[in-house]
Design a protein around this motif. Structure first.
Motif: not given
Length: 164
Positions: A3-6, A10-11, A20-21
């Motif tokens: 996914x284009x987010x990080x 981490x959850x 969250x970016x």
């Protein structure tokens, strides 16, 4: 699927503080852009080799140069427009969303973490599965540049993260 987010960390989040970016998906990285333009230049040059040393070369050369320059400019403009970064920082007390735009000012939104709610608008928004954060006196969008499936996944993850 990447996914284009990080998330950081981490959850699932044991710590109440997390970040969250989010960024737009890039199908053509800068390194690949250089390779693509080099290959395009080589492909454009091949037909010109057959007319090397003739007056036809000078007739064709401006058109090939315009085509190459136009392609370079269009890809570069597209790349710059996609340089958006959204950062959601959540602490024990606050939620702070910052949007770094490619042009123009940075946009900020902050609310009390306990009053922040995540909303999914399946239809009727600027895009399908539009996600907003509501808190305080404002409602702001998040991840509008993601595709519909990515926004659905993000919505579920945000709901879980903000509950914890």
């Amino acid at each position: 699927m990447h996914m284009p987010y990080e998330w950081s960390p981490a959850p699932p989040h044991a710590d109440p503080d997390w970040t969250l970016a989010l960024w737009p998906y890039r199908s053509l990285l800068r390194r690949d852009f250089a390779l693509f333009m080099g290959a395009t230049a080589a492909i454009i040059t091949l037909p010109l080799l057959t007319v090397l040393g003739t007056a036809v070369l000078w007739g064709l050369l401006p058109f090939f140069a315009i085509a190459f320059t136009g392609l370079w400019y269009a890809l570069n403009v597209s790349y710059r427009r996609g340089e958006v970064l959204e950062e959601l920082r959540v602490t024990a007390d606050t939620a702070h969303l910052t949007r770094h735009n490619p042009k123009g000012p940075r946009q900020d939104w902050q609310a009390n973490r306990y009053w922040v709610s995540v909303h999914l608008h399946p239809k009727g928004g600027p895009v399908d599965n539009y996600i907003t954060l509501r808190g305080g006196d404002r409602e702001v969008e998040i991840g509008a540049f993601l595709d519909a499936a990515e926004r659905l996944a993000l919505y579920d993850e945000l709901k879980r993260a903000l509950r914890g």
